[in-house]
Design a protein around this motif. Sequence first.
Motif, PDB file in Angstrom:
ATOM      1  N   ASP A  26      20.679   3.484  -8.168  1.00  0.00           N
ATOM      2  CA  ASP A  26      19.860   2.412  -8.479  1.00  0.00           C
ATOM      3  C   ASP A  26      19.030   2.022  -7.393  1.00  0.00           C
ATOM      4  OD1 ASP A  26      20.037   2.493 -11.417  1.00  0.00           O
ATOM      5  OD2 ASP A  26      21.377   0.914 -11.331  1.00  0.00           O
ATOM      6  N   ALA A  27      19.910   1.570  -6.515  1.00  0.00           N
ATOM      7  CA  ALA A  27      19.154   1.239  -5.100  1.00  0.00           C
ATOM      8  C   ALA A  27      18.680   2.370  -4.166  1.00  0.00           C
ATOM      9  CB  ALA A  27      20.285   0.840  -3.913  1.00  0.00           C
ATOM     10  N   ALA A  28      18.816   3.517  -4.518  1.00  0.00           N
ATOM     11  CA  ALA A  28      18.224   5.061  -3.669  1.00  0.00           C
ATOM     12  C   ALA A  28      17.033   4.835  -4.813  1.00  0.00           C
ATOM     13  CB  ALA A  28      18.985   5.948  -4.042  1.00  0.00           C
ATOM     14  N   ALA A  29      16.756   4.859  -6.171  1.00  0.00           N
ATOM     15  CA  ALA A  29      15.623   5.032  -6.767  1.00  0.00           C
ATOM     16  C   ALA A  29      14.641   3.745  -6.404  1.00  0.00           C
ATOM     17  CB  ALA A  29      15.954   4.963  -8.436  1.00  0.00           C
ATOM     18  N   ALA A  30      15.239   2.416  -6.230  1.00  0.00           N
ATOM     19  CA  ALA A  30      14.316   1.556  -5.726  1.00  0.00           C
ATOM     20  C   ALA A  30      13.722   1.815  -4.436  1.00  0.00           C
ATOM     21  CB  ALA A  30      15.372   0.080  -5.677  1.00  0.00           C
ATOM     22  N   CYS A  31      14.492   2.224  -3.631  1.00  0.00           N
ATOM     23  CA  CYS A  31      13.958   2.522  -2.335  1.00  0.00           C
ATOM     24  C   CYS A  31      12.835   3.744  -2.552  1.00  0.00           C
ATOM     25  CB  CYS A  31      15.062   3.019  -1.195  1.00  0.00           C
ATOM     26  SG  CYS A  31      15.914   1.699  -0.897  1.00  0.00           S
ATOM     27  N   ALA A  32      12.979   4.830  -3.292  1.00  0.00           N
ATOM     28  CA  ALA A  32      12.026   6.065  -3.340  1.00  0.00           C
ATOM     29  C   ALA A  32      10.960   5.359  -4.043  1.00  0.00           C
ATOM     30  CB  ALA A  32      12.721   6.918  -4.530  1.00  0.00           C
ATOM     31  N   ALA A  33      10.862   4.374  -4.924  1.00  0.00           N
ATOM     32  CA  ALA A  33       9.719   3.686  -5.667  1.00  0.00           C
ATOM     33  C   ALA A  33       9.029   2.673  -4.688  1.00  0.00           C
ATOM     34  CB  ALA A  33      10.153   2.952  -7.187  1.00  0.00           C
ATOM     35  N   LEU A  34       9.597   2.224  -3.898  1.00  0.00           N
ATOM     36  CA  LEU A  34       9.115   1.354  -2.884  1.00  0.00           C
ATOM     37  C   LEU A  34       8.503   2.134  -1.833  1.00  0.00           C
ATOM     38  CD1 LEU A  34       8.991  -1.759  -2.004  1.00  0.00           C
ATOM     39  CD2 LEU A  34      11.015  -0.852  -0.340  1.00  0.00           C
ATOM     40  N   GLU A  35       9.075   3.305  -1.405  1.00  0.00           N
ATOM     41  CA  GLU A  35       8.145   4.186  -0.316  1.00  0.00           C
ATOM     42  C   GLU A  35       6.818   4.856  -1.214  1.00  0.00           C
ATOM     43  OE1 GLU A  35       7.634   5.587   3.043  1.00  0.00           O
ATOM     44  OE2 GLU A  35       9.159   4.595   2.698  1.00  0.00           O
ATOM     45  N   ARG A  36       6.767   4.947  -2.431  1.00  0.00           N
ATOM     46  CA  ARG A  36       5.677   5.377  -2.974  1.00  0.00           C
ATOM     47  C   ARG A  36       4.690   4.355  -3.400  1.00  0.00           C
ATOM     48  NH1 ARG A  36       6.753   8.287  -8.157  1.00  0.00           N
ATOM     49  NH2 ARG A  36       4.507   8.995  -7.749  1.00  0.00           N
ATOM     50  N   VAL A  37       5.027   2.973  -2.950  1.00  0.00           N
ATOM     51  CA  VAL A  37       4.024   1.998  -2.999  1.00  0.00           C
ATOM     52  C   VAL A  37       2.770   2.323  -1.944  1.00  0.00           C
ATOM     53  CG1 VAL A  37       3.464  -0.433  -2.332  1.00  0.00           C
ATOM     54  CG2 VAL A  37       5.590   0.253  -3.823  1.00  0.00           C
ATOM     55  N   GLY A  38       3.235   3.120  -0.928  1.00  0.00           N
ATOM     56  CA  GLY A  38       2.423   3.300   0.096  1.00  0.00           C
ATOM     57  C   GLY A  38       1.959   2.149   1.022  1.00  0.00           C
ATOM     58  N   GLU A  39       1.360   2.513   2.353  1.00  0.00           N
ATOM     59  CA  GLU A  39       1.324   1.604   3.412  1.00  0.00           C
ATOM     60  C   GLU A  39      -0.136   0.649   2.941  1.00  0.00           C
ATOM     61  OE1 GLU A  39       2.895   0.960   6.005  1.00  0.00           O
ATOM     62  OE2 GLU A  39       4.285   2.511   5.193  1.00  0.00           O
ATOM     63  N   LEU A  40       0.210  -0.642   3.003  1.00  0.00           N
ATOM     64  CA  LEU A  40      -0.933  -1.539   2.545  1.00  0.00           C
ATOM     65  C   LEU A  40      -1.335  -2.468   3.887  1.00  0.00           C
ATOM     66  CD1 LEU A  40       0.939  -2.999  -0.716  1.00  0.00           C
ATOM     67  CD2 LEU A  40      -0.331  -1.447  -0.481  1.00  0.00           C
ATOM     68  N   LYS A  41      -2.590  -2.705   3.753  1.00  0.00           N
ATOM     69  CA  LYS A  41      -3.185  -3.546   4.753  1.00  0.00           C
ATOM     70  C   LYS A  41      -3.420  -4.823   4.498  1.00  0.00           C
ATOM     71  CE  LYS A  41      -6.350  -0.396   4.616  1.00  0.00           C
ATOM     72  NZ  LYS A  41      -7.489   0.400   4.560  1.00  0.00           N
ATOM     73  N   PRO A  42      -3.048  -5.757   5.390  1.00  0.00           N
ATOM     74  CA  PRO A  42      -3.484  -7.077   5.162  1.00  0.00           C
ATOM     75  C   PRO A  42      -4.924  -7.315   4.790  1.00  0.00           C
ATOM     76  CG  PRO A  42      -2.057  -7.014   7.069  1.00  0.00           C
ATOM     77  CD  PRO A  42      -2.597  -5.547   6.682  1.00  0.00           C
ATOM     78  N   MET A  43      -5.301  -8.171   3.773  1.00  0.00           N
ATOM     79  CA  MET A  43      -6.759  -8.443   3.326  1.00  0.00           C
ATOM     80  C   MET A  43      -6.728  -9.905   2.970  1.00  0.00           C
ATOM     81  SD  MET A  43      -7.129  -5.001   1.178  1.00  0.00           S
ATOM     82  CE  MET A  43      -8.907  -4.285   2.067  1.00  0.00           C
ATOM     83  N   THR A  44      -7.958 -10.450   2.876  1.00  0.00           N
ATOM     84  CA  THR A  44      -8.123 -11.723   2.422  1.00  0.00           C
ATOM     85  C   THR A  44      -8.630 -11.576   1.084  1.00  0.00           C
ATOM     86  OG1 THR A  44     -10.401 -11.873   3.412  1.00  0.00           O
ATOM     87  CG2 THR A  44      -8.586 -12.753   4.655  1.00  0.00           C
ATOM     88  N   GLY A  45      -8.438 -12.650   0.262  1.00  0.00           N
ATOM     89  CA  GLY A  45      -8.820 -12.516  -1.239  1.00  0.00           C
ATOM     90  C   GLY A  45      -7.799 -11.813  -2.143  1.00  0.00           C
TER      91      GLY A  45
END
Length: 126
Positions: free
Chosen positions: A34-53
């Motif tokens: 489950d932890a490995a699958a959580a990390c795999a899903a988290l990695e697939r979120v992708g890189e996010l950039k800070p934004m306002t709004g």
Amino acid sequence: MTSWAIGVVIGAAVVGLLWLVTADFSKPDGAEGDAAAACAALERVGELKPMTGRADRLPESNYTPSAADRLSAARALAQAAARDDSRYATLSSTISRADELINRRLRLTDDSIGELDRARNQCDDL
């Protein structure tokens, strides 16, 4: 009748052998899985950039509905891992904080993205 029984036994043996040969026993199960699958899903979120709004209302936001679903899935999987094994409690709480900040409050700030980065670093240490 005897040839039918022999055919069934041979067929079952072939199916069992095929399953044994093609099964992937290298993947972890239980809390570790489950932890490995959580990390795999988290990695697939992708890189996010800070934004306002609000992240879901900004056309330039790279936070898609699919990324939101993956973050929620990572949270659920990390919670399952932590319930079964306390070693994953920190990972679960970090992913939960990121999910709360991003999915619930719809904010892509340095703080919320920092939580994602902390969770990814914890995944690297597993």
